[in-house]
Design a protein around this motif. Structure first.
Motif, PDB file in Angstrom:
ATOM      1  N   GLY A  34      -9.674   5.582  -7.635  1.00  0.00           N
ATOM      2  CA  GLY A  34     -10.547   4.536  -7.126  1.00  0.00           C
ATOM      3  C   GLY A  34     -11.912   4.519  -7.772  1.00  0.00           C
ATOM      4  O   GLY A  34     -12.256   5.399  -8.575  1.00  0.00           O
ATOM      5  N   ALA A  48     -13.006  -0.249  -4.926  1.00  0.00           N
ATOM      6  CA  ALA A  48     -11.579  -0.549  -5.061  1.00  0.00           C
ATOM      7  C   ALA A  48     -10.799   0.749  -5.215  1.00  0.00           C
ATOM      8  O   ALA A  48     -11.307   1.724  -5.753  1.00  0.00           O
ATOM      9  CB  ALA A  48     -11.330  -1.446  -6.268  1.00  0.00           C
ATOM     10  N   THR A  49      -9.568   0.724  -4.713  1.00  0.00           N
ATOM     11  CA  THR A  49      -8.666   1.860  -4.892  1.00  0.00           C
ATOM     12  C   THR A  49      -7.286   1.360  -5.308  1.00  0.00           C
ATOM     13  O   THR A  49      -6.941   0.193  -5.092  1.00  0.00           O
ATOM     14  CB  THR A  49      -8.523   2.700  -3.614  1.00  0.00           C
ATOM     15  OG1 THR A  49      -7.962   1.888  -2.584  1.00  0.00           O
ATOM     16  CG2 THR A  49      -9.846   3.276  -3.174  1.00  0.00           C
ATOM     17  N   ILE A  50      -6.519   2.258  -5.910  1.00  0.00           N
ATOM     18  CA  ILE A  50      -5.164   1.925  -6.329  1.00  0.00           C
ATOM     19  C   ILE A  50      -4.289   3.156  -6.138  1.00  0.00           C
ATOM     20  O   ILE A  50      -4.676   4.277  -6.484  1.00  0.00           O
ATOM     21  CB  ILE A  50      -5.136   1.433  -7.793  1.00  0.00           C
ATOM     22  CG1 ILE A  50      -3.742   0.984  -8.190  1.00  0.00           C
ATOM     23  CG2 ILE A  50      -5.686   2.498  -8.751  1.00  0.00           C
ATOM     24  CD1 ILE A  50      -3.701   0.223  -9.515  1.00  0.00           C
ATOM     25  N   THR A  56      -3.219  -1.948  -4.301  1.00  0.00           N
ATOM     26  CA  THR A  56      -4.666  -1.998  -4.456  1.00  0.00           C
ATOM     27  C   THR A  56      -5.351  -2.376  -3.143  1.00  0.00           C
ATOM     28  O   THR A  56      -4.770  -3.029  -2.275  1.00  0.00           O
ATOM     29  CB  THR A  56      -5.076  -2.989  -5.541  1.00  0.00           C
ATOM     30  OG1 THR A  56      -4.567  -4.294  -5.198  1.00  0.00           O
ATOM     31  CG2 THR A  56      -4.515  -2.582  -6.895  1.00  0.00           C
ATOM     32  N   TYR A  58      -9.520  -3.579  -1.931  1.00  0.00           N
ATOM     33  CA  TYR A  58     -10.853  -3.941  -2.416  1.00  0.00           C
ATOM     34  C   TYR A  58     -11.827  -4.099  -1.258  1.00  0.00           C
ATOM     35  O   TYR A  58     -11.455  -4.532  -0.163  1.00  0.00           O
ATOM     36  CB  TYR A  58     -10.807  -5.267  -3.184  1.00  0.00           C
ATOM     37  CG  TYR A  58      -9.964  -5.227  -4.433  1.00  0.00           C
ATOM     38  CD1 TYR A  58      -8.631  -5.613  -4.412  1.00  0.00           C
ATOM     39  CD2 TYR A  58     -10.512  -4.814  -5.645  1.00  0.00           C
ATOM     40  CE1 TYR A  58      -7.850  -5.562  -5.559  1.00  0.00           C
ATOM     41  CE2 TYR A  58      -9.757  -4.773  -6.793  1.00  0.00           C
ATOM     42  CZ  TYR A  58      -8.423  -5.155  -6.746  1.00  0.00           C
ATOM     43  OH  TYR A  58      -7.658  -5.113  -7.893  1.00  0.00           O
ATOM     44  N   THR A  67     -10.978  -6.241 -10.508  1.00  0.00           N
ATOM     45  CA  THR A  67      -9.570  -5.894 -10.576  1.00  0.00           C
ATOM     46  C   THR A  67      -9.441  -4.439 -11.003  1.00  0.00           C
ATOM     47  O   THR A  67      -9.932  -4.055 -12.076  1.00  0.00           O
ATOM     48  CB  THR A  67      -8.813  -6.780 -11.566  1.00  0.00           C
ATOM     49  OG1 THR A  67      -8.958  -8.156 -11.187  1.00  0.00           O
ATOM     50  CG2 THR A  67      -7.334  -6.416 -11.577  1.00  0.00           C
ATOM     51  N   ILE A  68      -8.783  -3.644 -10.160  1.00  0.00           N
ATOM     52  CA  ILE A  68      -8.543  -2.243 -10.492  1.00  0.00           C
ATOM     53  C   ILE A  68      -7.133  -2.113 -11.048  1.00  0.00           C
ATOM     54  O   ILE A  68      -6.198  -2.780 -10.584  1.00  0.00           O
ATOM     55  CB  ILE A  68      -8.754  -1.323  -9.272  1.00  0.00           C
ATOM     56  CG1 ILE A  68      -8.717   0.150  -9.694  1.00  0.00           C
ATOM     57  CG2 ILE A  68      -7.758  -1.632  -8.164  1.00  0.00           C
ATOM     58  CD1 ILE A  68      -9.159   1.104  -8.585  1.00  0.00           C
ATOM     59  N   SER A  69      -6.978  -1.266 -12.049  1.00  0.00           N
ATOM     60  CA  SER A  69      -5.659  -1.015 -12.632  1.00  0.00           C
ATOM     61  C   SER A  69      -5.632   0.421 -13.140  1.00  0.00           C
ATOM     62  O   SER A  69      -6.670   1.083 -13.222  1.00  0.00           O
ATOM     63  CB  SER A  69      -5.356  -2.000 -13.762  1.00  0.00           C
ATOM     64  OG  SER A  69      -6.306  -1.865 -14.815  1.00  0.00           O
TER      65      SER A  69
END
Length: 119
Positions: A34, A48-50, A56, A58, A67-69
């Motif tokens: 994150g 944000a975390t994934i 995901t 936010y 946008t987290i990836s």
């Protein structure tokens, strides 16, 4: 285990930046990753975390703009930020839960990268 963040800088309102954070060292597996941020005079907050599977989450303030990836092969998490606002100015920290030979996952933090949104 280390997390190395990069990609911060100065950008005008409405501009874009992409942050990267690479984990290195003795890593068996990485769970959630994150990005958090700390604005001047404010507490650190989640951006944000994934999850490992790509789910995901936010903060309301960044939904639709960030946008987290992640690239699991590279042990790297990214944060693409568009339509940046002055209120996005903060130090951004990456975070990851990493299994590194111990019996459980431990939280690791990157060193922080400054993002300044100003004209």
């Amino acid at each position: 285990v280390q997390l190395q963040a990069s990609g911060g800088g100065l950008v005008q309102p409405g501009g874009s930046l992409r942050l990267s954070c690479a984990a290195s060292g003795s890593i068996f597996n990485i769970g959630d990753m994150g990005w958090y941020r700390r604005a001047p005079g404010k507490p650190r907050e989640l951006a944000a975390t994934i999850t490992l599977g790509g789910i995901t989450k936010y903060a309301d303030s960044v939904k639709g703009r960030f946008t987290i990836s992640r690239d699991n092969a590279k042990n790297t998490v990214y944060l693409q930020m568009i339509r940046l606002k002055p209120e996005d100015t903060a130090v951004y920290y990456c975070n990851a839960y990493i299994l590194s030979g111990l019996s459980s996952y431990n939280a690791y933090w990157g060193q922080g990268t400054q993002v300044t949104v100003s004209s």
